[in-house]
Every structure is written in structure tokens, then in C-alpha cells.
Design an enzyme around this catalytic site. Structure first.
Site, PDB file in Angstrom:
ATOM      1  N   PRO A   2       0.893  -1.223   0.099  1.00  0.00           N
ATOM      2  CG  PRO A   2      -0.858  -1.559   1.763  1.00  0.00           C
ATOM      3  CD  PRO A   2       0.327  -2.070   1.183  1.00  0.00           C
ATOM      4  CD  GLU A   3       2.877   3.077  -4.735  1.00  0.00           C
ATOM      5  OE1 GLU A   3       2.921   4.310  -4.762  1.00  0.00           O
ATOM      6  OE2 GLU A   3       3.077   2.193  -4.943  1.00  0.00           O
ATOM      7  CG  HIS A 102      -3.983 -15.247   7.474  1.00  0.00           C
ATOM      8  ND1 HIS A 102      -2.572 -15.635   7.444  1.00  0.00           N
ATOM      9  CD2 HIS A 102      -4.426 -15.498   6.014  1.00  0.00           C
ATOM     10  CE1 HIS A 102      -2.396 -16.613   6.578  1.00  0.00           C
ATOM     11  NE2 HIS A 102      -3.648 -16.739   5.986  1.00  0.00           N
ATOM     12  NE  ARG A 125       3.919 -11.846   0.625  1.00  0.00           N
ATOM     13  CZ  ARG A 125       4.673 -11.757  -0.595  1.00  0.00           C
ATOM     14  NH1 ARG A 125       4.198 -11.069  -1.367  1.00  0.00           N
ATOM     15  NH2 ARG A 125       5.763 -12.291  -0.798  1.00  0.00           N
TER      16      ARG A 125
END
Length: 304
Positions: A2-3, A102, A125
Site C-alpha cells: 500500500p502506498e 491471519h 504475509r
């Protein structure tokens, strides 16, 4: 990863639900994410009220009523969402529905207007991380970051001073968070295309010998602002894992001019070129070799 637009979209979604909420309980379902959680991390958040939600570069910042700031970086796949499961009473935590494989951090919250809720942080991740600090100058994550690209601090003269003398390519330079905070691969590719600057152009060529910005650099600063503003309006870009706080995806990816469009025609009217992909510092760069080979870019090619 994500930016800035994606992180800011998440912040805006969280703000009305979190500001004013009391953290009743924190559950850590593992001892670490990318890095271990700080000692007593859960205890330092429990019982505190969230005063404000902020963002610096790609970091989410939650200010607590005791002056502590809870910092969160989403990594590549991290996301926050509110569980549909409610709390029967403020002091009791209820596991959200699903297997929770998760779901690494869960916070039981009580809000004076929104009632009881559960905030869940998921990260398949586990490249994200969390920490706390009281003094931003002592937080390594925030130390030395460049200006915010949507703030008044990002100017062509200021950027020219930072680029002056740099021989590396402008694409790589713009990914340096100490140069400009919050920019990432997607929006750098898009901004360079709008400004008609080759990603291979030596960064220092965008500043003149007097250290002042060349016209191409003025165009680049405008392009950065335009691309980020449009992405924010669109709710960010969704390539694989991005979701906002309500679980919705962004749609700016449908407006990409070059990113992930290898082999497709350039969208600039009259250009006639096709988007090419190259690798710079281990990252994919997408650009049009026809319309992005002008101005300072061609000067760089002639001098190399």
C-alpha cells in the site's frame, strides 16, 4: 505494498470509528509480525482512549490520551477491518467469525457514539509491524522522512535542492522516503509518465547548474500531486490485497496510464508508443519510451 493513497484511505475510514474510542482489551495472537511486538505492547494500549488518527508517509499513527502514539505499518498485505461480532459488554472480548488464521491483532473497543466493536488487524504475509513512541524524533521509522507530497512542503525548488548532483535515475530517487515521503512504485511510474520524464533520466539533470528546478521538475511536482489526489478520490488502487477499513477495494487501477500495462498502447493522444517494462533496483518500471523521452530525459540520454 500500500502506498500513500491506500494508507490515507484506510486512515479516513478508521477515523470516525476510532477517534474517541476506548481500547478495552488487546489480544496478540502471535509474538511478532515483521518484527517482535514491543515489550508490554498490549498493556500500553489497554485502557487508553484514541484521541486522533494520523498518517506520516506510509505509517498510520494513533494518538492515545496519555501522549503515547501507536504506529502501524501495513507492509504488503496488512489491513484493518471491523469485525461483525459485537461485544456483549465492554470488558468482554468476543472472537470474530471465521478461522482467524491471519488475524494477528484484535482490539475490543467501546465508543461513546458507535458502541462496542472489534478492530482486527490481518496480515497474511506478516511484513507489517507495530510499535509505540512518545517522541516522534526518537522513532527510527519517522526520522529523516522527506516532505509529504500533498503538503505545502513539497515544492519544485525544494526538490531541486535534494536532487542536485544525484547521478542515479529519477525513478529510483523518488522511491527514497527521505526525498519525498509516501511515494511508491505505482504512483512514481504514473507521475513520471504525466510529466513526460523518462524513468532513466539522471535525477540531478532535473535541477539546473544553479540548483534551481528545470521546467520538467515543475511538471513532475504537479503530476505527483495530481496522481495522488485522483487516487485518493478513487479510494486507492487494488492489485491484490488492498481493502479499506470497510473491506472495499479501490479502483484507481482502472485509470493507470502505464503501470502494469506492458505491451499496451500509450494512452497519451497522438503518442503512438507502447508501454515497456524494465527493472530498476529490483522493481518493475513501466513507461512509454516515445513520449517519456523528451526534455531533461533526452538531455540525459545525450550526455550518457
Amino acid at each position: 505494498m500500500p502506498e500513500l493513497p491506500e494508507v490515507e484511505t484506510i486512515r479516513r475510514g478508521l477515523a470516525p470509528m476510532l477517534e474517541g474510542a476506548r481500547i478495552e482489551e488487546v489480544r496478540l495472537n502471535r509474538p511478532d509480525l515483521r518484527f517482535p511486538f514491543p515489550k508490554d505492547f498490549a498493556a500500553s494500549l489497554s485502557g487508553r482512549t484514541i484521541i486522533s488518527t494520523g498518517r506520516r508517509a506510509k505509517y498510520l499513527l494513533f494518538e492515545l490520551d496519555n501522549g503515547l502514539v501507536w504506529l502501524s505499518h501495513l507492509g504488503m498485505t496488512g489491513n484493518f477491518r471491523f469485525s461483525a461480532a459485537a461485544l456483549s459488554e465492554p470488558s468482554r472480548y468476543r472472537q470474530p467469525a471465521g478461522n482467524g488464521k491471519h488475524e494477528h491483532v484484535q482490539l475490543a473497543l467501546s465508543h461513546p457514539s458507535n458502541g462496542d466493536m472489534v478492530l482486527v488487524y490481518s496480515d497474511p504475509r506478516r511484513f507489517g509491524f507495530m510499535t509505540t513512541y512518545k517522541d516522534a524524533s526518537q522513532c527510527p521509522c519517522l526520522r529523516g522522512l522527506g516532505p509529504e507530497p500533498l503538503g505545502n512542503e513539497l515544492t519544485a525548488p525544494g526538490l531541486a535542492r535534494r536532487l542536485f548532483g544525484r547521478r542515479g535515475p529519477i525513478k529510483t530517487a523518488l522511491l527514497d522516503q527521505h526525498l519525498v515521503a509516501g511515494l511508491g512504485n505505482i504512483y512514481v511510474c504514473e507521475a513520471l509518465h504525466r510529466a513526460r520524464i523518462s524513468p532513466l533520466c539522471p535525477a540531478g539533470l532535473l535541477a539546473g547548474e544553479d540548483g534551481l528546478p528545470r521546467p520538467e521538475l515543475d511538471a513532475l511536482v504537479r503530476a505527483i500531486r495530481e496522481v495522488l489526489t485522483e487516487a485518493l478520490i478513487a479510494g486507492g488502487s487494488t492489485l491484490r490485497d488492498f481493502r479499506n477499513a470497510q473491506g472495499e477495494s479501490g479502483y484507481f487501477q482502472h485509470r493507470f496510464a502505464v503501470y502494469d500495462r506492458e505491451g499496451e498502447p500509450c494512452v497519451r493522444p497522438g503518442c503512438g508508443g507502447r508501454v515497456e517494462r524494465l527493472v530498476q533496483s529490483g522493481r518493475s518500471t513501466f513507461h512509454c519510451p516515445v513520449c517519456q523521452d523528451t526534455g531533461a530525459a533526452s538531455q540525459g540520454a545525450e550526455s550518457s
